[in-house]
Design a protein around this motif. Sequence first.
Motif, PDB file in Angstrom:
ATOM      1  N   SER A  70       0.019 -20.167  13.735  1.00  0.00           N
ATOM      2  CA  SER A  70       1.164 -21.073  13.771  1.00  0.00           C
ATOM      3  C   SER A  70       1.785 -21.144  12.375  1.00  0.00           C
ATOM      4  N   TYR A  89       7.113 -19.969  14.028  1.00  0.00           N
ATOM      5  CA  TYR A  89       6.532 -18.861  14.794  1.00  0.00           C
ATOM      6  C   TYR A  89       5.179 -19.291  15.337  1.00  0.00           C
ATOM      7  N   ARG A  90       4.855 -18.811  16.525  1.00  0.00           N
ATOM      8  CA  ARG A  90       3.543 -19.068  17.117  1.00  0.00           C
ATOM      9  C   ARG A  90       3.108 -17.843  17.914  1.00  0.00           C
ATOM     10  N   ALA A  91       1.865 -17.404  17.693  1.00  0.00           N
ATOM     11  CA  ALA A  91       1.296 -16.295  18.455  1.00  0.00           C
ATOM     12  C   ALA A  91      -0.089 -16.701  18.924  1.00  0.00           C
ATOM     13  N   ALA A 131       3.985 -14.641  22.098  1.00  0.00           N
ATOM     14  CA  ALA A 131       4.547 -14.783  20.751  1.00  0.00           C
ATOM     15  C   ALA A 131       5.890 -15.471  20.885  1.00  0.00           C
ATOM     16  N   HIS A 189       9.301 -17.423  18.801  1.00  0.00           N
ATOM     17  CA  HIS A 189      10.094 -17.708  17.610  1.00  0.00           C
ATOM     18  C   HIS A 189      10.928 -18.957  17.892  1.00  0.00           C
ATOM     19  N   TYR A 190      10.976 -19.868  16.905  1.00  0.00           N
ATOM     20  CA  TYR A 190      11.650 -21.154  17.088  1.00  0.00           C
ATOM     21  C   TYR A 190      12.950 -21.197  16.300  1.00  0.00           C
ATOM     22  N   GLY A 195      10.778 -15.671  23.050  1.00  0.00           N
ATOM     23  CA  GLY A 195       9.624 -14.822  22.882  1.00  0.00           C
ATOM     24  C   GLY A 195       9.190 -14.211  24.196  1.00  0.00           C
ATOM     25  N   ASP A 250       4.200 -28.066  15.936  1.00  0.00           N
ATOM     26  CA  ASP A 250       3.437 -27.185  16.817  1.00  0.00           C
ATOM     27  C   ASP A 250       2.120 -27.844  17.214  1.00  0.00           C
TER      28      ASP A 250
END
Length: 424
Positions: free
Chosen positions: A83, A94-96, A105, A107-108, A114, A137
């Motif tokens: 995160s 971003y979060r994966a 995955a 993208h904010y 994503g 997040d």
Amino acid sequence: MRYLLLLLTVLFSQSLLAQAPGSLFDKKWHRSGRSEMAYYYLQNGGKIEICSFRIDVSQHNNQLVVHTMLAFIGTNDKWVDTSISDWKTLMPIYRASHNKEREYALHYGTEVRGYYLDKKTRQRHQVTEPVVNSFVDSYTYPYLLGMLPLASGYKTDFAVYDYKHGNNNNVKKVKVVEVRSNTYESPVTGSHKVWQVSVLEEATGDTYDYYIDKDNRRIWKIDLVAGGKQFQLIDKETDYNPFTATFDKNATMKMITTGNSVVTGQVFARDNQAPIKGIAVLNINKRQYASKGTSVVLIPYTAYFKEWLKLNKKSRKTGRAIPLPKDVADCMKVTGVYDDEGHFEFVNLQPGEYLLYTEFEYVHQATQTEVVGYTDTYINGMFQGTSANTVSHDIAVSAKATVQEVVTIKKNGDKATVKLKKTR
């Protein structure tokens, strides 16, 4: 008109993003570094460790990065999450997330964009979700709790984004329902003053109690109730290092693997008897050999191990023990008693000092005195006193022997012999 509404929506969203949640948290309490927690499932008064939870937190390039890994016990299954948030606003960038069943995955921005991949069906889904409110997040917020202005009676709430495939709305509210003072007792570092922060996730009804250090905002423990089941996370304190001596794993490992010397020995116990006070009659009882398979540990007696023993001796007075790092424990050699007369041996040793250690059970002969009556004494009809009448019984009780001995190998190829004996 439609264009105007769209423009107003974008402007309104950007206005929200520029505000909270960053203003809610005090960044002076931020702490970077790696920690590891043991993750337990609680059941019937006991607990079962189900996985290890490693957390890496860092802040650089105007970003807050939280990387976590769940490694499940007894399997190769791992859940890895990353995160990344904007350091100023704490809004996610971003979060994966990856595990054996799925990955995604995201993208904010003014939208969440994503993909989501179901690894079982091999179906890949595009993610597009509008952002109309500010949030943090879901994997970052537990580490942000320590950056709140915590005090007894403090309450607040904020929004978090927690992606779940198929949900129409992935924004949920987290409520800090109670903060109060408490203590956390560490088996390694002792007592710590903490804030007990009680949290409710409204969407699921899951409840958490975070035990956060008052001085440095470290999370020592988390109690969790989810779906009616109880879980607990405990800090393993893998970063704890009270040592001043340095440890060289390569050199220490060579001491126990690359030499030509041998240490042989025998493990046994024997009771001494002392019919005359201060005089022990030796060798009156037979040797009781440690049973076949009894473990004997050989420790390279380096400056690091000597310091560990000294620190442990001091720490155990407070009921705690100092754990050895894994790399250090790897350099301890273990063998077993190989016959019925307590014999053992270690091979491939270099010259140097070594500490031998073993524990085993034996039968201890003891004398028990029992009062069977009392005698009153009279002289000329005058009471003088009472004396107890006693008898003695010889009894045998199970005892545990702990023995350690330092042995020195002077030159390569030497053979040292040692007796690890317990007498009492």
